[in-house]
Design a protein around this motif. Structure first.
Motif, short mmCIF file in Angstrom:
data_model
loop_
_atom_site.label_atom_id
_atom_site.label_comp_id
_atom_site.label_asym_id
_atom_site.label_seq_id
_atom_site.Cartn_x
_atom_site.Cartn_y
_atom_site.Cartn_z
N GLU A 12 -3.67 2.39 -7.71
CA GLU A 12 -4.91 1.65 -7.97
C GLU A 12 -6.13 2.55 -7.76
O GLU A 12 -7.06 2.53 -8.57
CB GLU A 12 -5.01 0.43 -7.05
CG GLU A 12 -6.24 -0.40 -7.33
CD GLU A 12 -6.30 -1.66 -6.50
OE1 GLU A 12 -7.13 -2.52 -6.83
OE2 GLU A 12 -5.54 -1.78 -5.53
N ARG A 13 -6.13 3.36 -6.70
CA ARG A 13 -7.24 4.28 -6.46
C ARG A 13 -7.41 5.23 -7.64
O ARG A 13 -8.51 5.43 -8.14
CB ARG A 13 -7.00 5.07 -5.17
CG ARG A 13 -8.17 5.99 -4.81
CD ARG A 13 -7.78 7.08 -3.84
NE ARG A 13 -6.87 8.00 -4.51
CZ ARG A 13 -5.78 8.53 -3.98
NH1 ARG A 13 -5.43 8.24 -2.75
NH2 ARG A 13 -5.03 9.37 -4.66
N GLU B 232 0.78 -1.23 0.00
CA GLU B 232 0.00 0.00 0.00
C GLU B 232 0.81 1.28 0.00
O GLU B 232 0.33 2.30 -0.47
CB GLU B 232 -0.94 0.00 1.21
CG GLU B 232 -1.94 -1.13 1.16
CD GLU B 232 -2.86 -1.15 2.36
OE1 GLU B 232 -2.84 -0.19 3.15
OE2 GLU B 232 -3.61 -2.13 2.49
N ALA C 269 -1.27 1.42 -3.65
CA ALA C 269 -2.66 1.70 -3.28
C ALA C 269 -3.14 3.00 -3.92
O ALA C 269 -4.28 3.09 -4.40
CB ALA C 269 -2.81 1.78 -1.76
#
Length: 82
Positions: A68-69, A52, A65
């Motif tokens: 991806e967001r 993350e 993370a």
């Protein structure tokens, strides 16, 4: 070599590389620990950081993370054809 065999070799290489990173960054630097609970907490924290928070060179040094967001937010903005 079949495509399945090539896939298995590539996957194995990635696992070996990941384990090498895990061992070098967690086991060799942060150990030894007092008990199993400390080891479990250390592993959980390292895996969370790895998945993350770490800056990933293949993602332009963006944490996985966050990347991806941003990817999924970008997908929401793209109109889907019917």
């Amino acid at each position: 070599m079949t495509s399945v065999a090539r896939h298995c070799v590539r996957r194995s290489e990635r696992c070996v590389a990941w384990y090498g990173t895990f061992k070098a960054e967690l086991i060799e630097i942060q150990g030894p620990w007092k008990d199993v609970d400390q080891v479990e907490r250390a592993i959980f924290q390292w895996v969370t950081w790895y998945n993350e928070e770490r800056l990933h060179s293949a993602l332009d040094y963006v944490p996985p993370a966050e990347y991806e967001r941003d990817f999924w937010q970008g997908q929401e903005r793209i109109p889907q054809s019917a």
